[in-house]
Design an enzyme around this catalytic site. Structure first.
Site, mmCIF file in Angstrom:
data_model
loop_
_atom_site.group_PDB
_atom_site.id
_atom_site.type_symbol
_atom_site.label_atom_id
_atom_site.label_comp_id
_atom_site.label_asym_id
_atom_site.label_seq_id
_atom_site.Cartn_x
_atom_site.Cartn_y
_atom_site.Cartn_z
ATOM 1 N N PRO A 1 0.700 -1.394 -0.048
ATOM 2 C CA PRO A 1 -0.076 0.085 -0.213
ATOM 3 C C PRO A 1 0.797 1.360 0.126
ATOM 4 C CG PRO A 1 -0.013 -1.195 2.075
ATOM 5 C CD PRO A 1 0.446 -1.866 1.301
ATOM 6 N N ASN A 2 0.193 2.351 -0.798
ATOM 7 C CA ASN A 2 0.810 3.726 -0.872
ATOM 8 C C ASN A 2 1.975 3.892 -1.479
ATOM 9 O OD1 ASN A 2 -1.312 4.680 0.809
ATOM 10 N ND2 ASN A 2 -0.282 3.638 2.457
ATOM 11 N N ARG B 1 4.394 11.151 -2.020
ATOM 12 C CA ARG B 1 4.279 10.684 -0.752
ATOM 13 C C ARG B 1 5.579 10.930 0.080
ATOM 14 N NH1 ARG B 1 4.767 4.251 1.327
ATOM 15 N NH2 ARG B 1 4.340 4.691 3.308
ATOM 16 N N TYR C 1 11.055 9.098 1.401
ATOM 17 C CA TYR C 1 10.737 8.082 0.106
ATOM 18 C C TYR C 1 11.601 8.694 -1.106
ATOM 19 C CZ TYR C 1 7.696 5.436 3.193
ATOM 20 O OH TYR C 1 7.230 5.047 4.168
ATOM 21 N N ASN D 1 8.105 -5.730 -1.112
ATOM 22 C CA ASN D 1 7.914 -4.457 -0.156
ATOM 23 C C ASN D 1 6.754 -4.446 0.156
ATOM 24 O OD1 ASN D 1 7.948 -2.068 1.330
ATOM 25 N ND2 ASN D 1 9.008 -0.944 -0.356
ATOM 26 N N ALA E 1 3.211 -0.840 4.761
ATOM 27 C CA ALA E 1 2.766 -1.252 6.245
ATOM 28 C C ALA E 1 2.402 -2.511 6.481
ATOM 29 C CB ALA E 1 1.682 -0.250 6.181
ATOM 30 N N GLU F 1 12.969 -9.385 1.126
ATOM 31 C CA GLU F 1 12.555 -8.430 1.817
ATOM 32 C C GLU F 1 13.054 -7.056 1.468
ATOM 33 O OE1 GLU F 1 12.612 -8.060 5.899
ATOM 34 O OE2 GLU F 1 10.761 -6.593 6.214
ATOM 35 N N HIS G 1 12.691 -2.442 1.392
ATOM 36 C CA HIS G 1 12.470 -1.107 1.861
ATOM 37 C C HIS G 1 13.193 -0.193 1.299
ATOM 38 C CE1 HIS G 1 9.476 -3.272 4.670
ATOM 39 N NE2 HIS G 1 10.426 -4.074 4.845
ATOM 40 N N ARG H 1 12.927 4.123 12.293
ATOM 41 C CA ARG H 1 11.973 4.980 12.452
ATOM 42 C C ARG H 1 11.151 4.655 13.810
ATOM 43 N NH1 ARG H 1 9.100 4.619 6.598
ATOM 44 N NH2 ARG H 1 7.882 6.252 7.661
ATOM 45 N N ARG I 1 7.527 0.014 13.606
ATOM 46 C CA ARG I 1 8.062 -0.453 12.323
ATOM 47 C C ARG I 1 9.206 -1.402 12.592
ATOM 48 N NH1 ARG I 1 5.586 2.833 8.193
ATOM 49 N NH2 ARG I 1 4.974 5.020 9.333
HETATM 50 C C1 DQA Z 1 8.293 0.916 3.658
HETATM 51 C C2 DQA Z 1 8.444 0.989 5.067
HETATM 52 C C3 DQA Z 1 7.084 0.998 5.794
HETATM 53 O O1 DQA Z 1 7.247 0.917 7.247
HETATM 54 C C4 DQA Z 1 6.255 1.874 5.509
HETATM 55 O O2 DQA Z 1 4.831 1.537 5.936
HETATM 56 C C5 DQA Z 1 6.148 1.898 3.991
HETATM 57 C C6 DQA Z 1 7.202 1.886 3.048
HETATM 58 C C7 DQA Z 1 9.737 1.449 2.802
HETATM 59 O O3 DQA Z 1 9.921 0.940 1.535
HETATM 60 O O4 DQA Z 1 10.503 2.137 3.347
HETATM 61 O O5 DQA Z 1 4.962 2.094 3.321
HETATM 62 O O6 DQA Z 1 8.242 -0.480 3.429
#
Ligand code: DQA
Length: 142
Positions: free
Chosen positions: A9-10, A17, A22, A73, A76, A97, A99, A106, A110
């Site tokens: 998501p997002n 964002r 990011y 990725n 959240a 994994e 990110h 953070r 998280r």
């Molecule tokens: C994320 C880190 C996560 O904590 C966050 O919720 C994201 C992006 C990252 O790519 O840094 O949506 O996965």
């Protein structure tokens, strides 16, 4: 080698964002970066994004027998989703994994990563470079 790159998501809002966290690169630019790296490494990468937890579960299940590894990725959902952890375990997926940021530096919430419990490797805090590092790792360890 066939790699499925899944984004939660997002991440479709990259660029808009929280750019201080990011970066300014858009999702389309991330996809181009992933494809450029994959081409250079001689692997195939299919990249998808969804805002829905169940869709990630469906894609992980369907990856069984169709892809050699998943770069994930989960955004959240990384920190909340037992369903995604169970799906990864169910199909014994090879998962790396990724990110963009370094979640462990953070907020406290998280620090837990359900994906990390089954991932064979994690690359974080490198921006788009986290994806490149994941593809490089898989290409070197097919
Ligand atoms: C994320 C880190 C996560 O904590 C966050 O919720 C994201 C992006 C990252 O790519 O840094 O949506 O996965």
């Amino acid at each position: 080698m066939k790699i499925l790159v899944l984004n939660g998501p997002n991440l479709n809002l990259l660029g808009l964002r929280e750019p201080a966290l990011y970066g300014k690169g858009t999702y389309a630019e991330l996809e181009k970066h992933v494809q450029d790296v994959a081409r250079r490494l001689g692997v195939s990468a299919e990249m998808r994004q969804t805002n829905h937890e169940g869709t990630l579960v469906d894609w992980i299940q369907a990856a069984y027998g169709a892809f050699d590894a998943i770069v994930l990725n989960a955004a959240a959902y990384t920190h909340t989703s037992v369903a995604i952890l169970d799906a990864l375990k169910a199909v014994k997926a090879r998962v790396v994994e990724v990110h963009l940021t370094e979640p462990k530096e953070r907020e406290e919430f998280r620090r837990v990563s359900y994906v990390g419990m089954v991932a064979e490797k994690t690359f974080s805090g490198l921006g788009f470079g986290s994806y490149a590092a994941a593809l490089e790792y898989l290409a070197a360890n097919p």
